[in-house]
Design an enzyme around this catalytic site. Structure first.
Site, mmCIF file in Angstrom:
data_model
loop_
_atom_site.group_PDB
_atom_site.id
_atom_site.type_symbol
_atom_site.label_atom_id
_atom_site.label_comp_id
_atom_site.label_asym_id
_atom_site.label_seq_id
_atom_site.Cartn_x
_atom_site.Cartn_y
_atom_site.Cartn_z
ATOM 1 C CG ASP A 20 -1.858 1.194 1.508
ATOM 2 O OD1 ASP A 20 -2.518 1.505 0.345
ATOM 3 O OD2 ASP A 20 -1.726 1.928 2.464
ATOM 4 C CG ASP A 22 -1.769 8.744 1.671
ATOM 5 O OD1 ASP A 22 -1.034 8.808 2.620
ATOM 6 O OD2 ASP A 22 -2.528 9.629 1.123
#
Length: 276
Positions: A20, A22
């Protein structure tokens, strides 16, 4: 949480990582401590990885440029967006399909790059992502097309997006309005759906059982890993922390295989796995 034990054989080691962005590698435009060293370690180990993001507005080139500006090594080919996932899904269902797009340049670029045709008359699908130029007329037309038989596809279910002035409505909020008016539940591509993860796994060329998903959000990253059949690792660098972990775990109905407090611990963890 369960960890990889020293008794496990080399065959149990992950062959690729789905990471991932952010909240995991950066906050907004600020790199999280250790993100640059983590990626350099993966390159040194020659361990394949992809940055998997629900962001549908930015192209892989733009995402990579933003990461580079923060000091995180990244190339466009390292990035897998929900826009790319949606385009790949539609192309798999109907090559060369006609698609009406509600979204921004990253979504339009992904659709065209997958050999699909952007049209607004008699489309096969309505594909909706975040659209900060949204108008009532756009929503009304999307509803009309879906009620007329076009398939409904949503890039990601995120109800809110972070912004400099606080959170703003995300693609999921727009999708909720279209779904309520059309009466049709869309196919959701992004996390926690396994569809985006499956697109990323295909790009890496590995099976779900050989992948490790890394993220900060139980409801999206970890749930997506669980739904796709991947092992998962939670880093407490973003949404989830020690104080809210149990509540978020119960709310998400998802649990990681491993937890690391921060990226420094994650670096040590990966190093221990591959440098025995």
């Amino acid at each position: 949480m369960a960890a990889y034990s020293s008794e496990q054989t080399q065959t149990a080691l992950p062959q690729g990582l789905l990471i991932d962005l952010d909240g995991t590698l950066f906050h907004g435009s600020v790199m999280i401590d250790g993100a640059d060293r983590l990626i350099r370690l993966l390159k040194e180990l020659e361990l394949p990885y992809l940055f998997v993001t629900n962001n549908s507005s930015a192209s892989p080139e733009t995402v990579a440029e933003r990461m580079q500006a923060m000091g995180i090594p990244a190339e466009p080919e390292d990035v897998c967006t929900s826009a790319q996932g949606a385009a790949a899904y539609i192309a798999g269902e109907k090559p060369g399909a006609k698609v009406a797009v509600i979204g921004e340049e990253g979504l339009l670029e992904a659709v065209r790059g997958a050999g699909l045709n952007v049209v607004y008359q008699n489309p096969d699908y309505v594909l909706q992502g975040i659209d900060r130029g949204l108008t009532y007329d756009k929503v009304a037309e999307a509803v009309r097309l879906i009620r007329g038989g076009a398939g409904s596809i949503m890039t990601n279910p995120d109800l809110l997006l972070p912004s400099e002035g606080g959170v703003i409505p995300g693609a999921g909020s727009i999708g909720a309005m279209i779904q309520a008016a059309s009466g049709v539940q869309p196919v959701v591509i992004g996390k926690p759906s396994p569809i985006l993860m499956n697109v990323a796994l295909e790009r890496l060329g590995i099976g779900a059982e050989r992948a490790l998903v890394i993220g900060d959000n139980l409801a999206t990253d970890i749930a997506a890993g669980n739904n796709a059949g991947c092992r998962s690792l939670l880093v407490m660098t973003g949404i989830t922390n020690k104080d809210n972990y149990e509540a978020l775990r119960l709310q998400a109905g998802a649990e990681p295989d491993q937890i690391c407090e921060d990226l420094n611990e994650l670096i040590s963890y990966i190093s221990a796995m591959f440098r025995k």
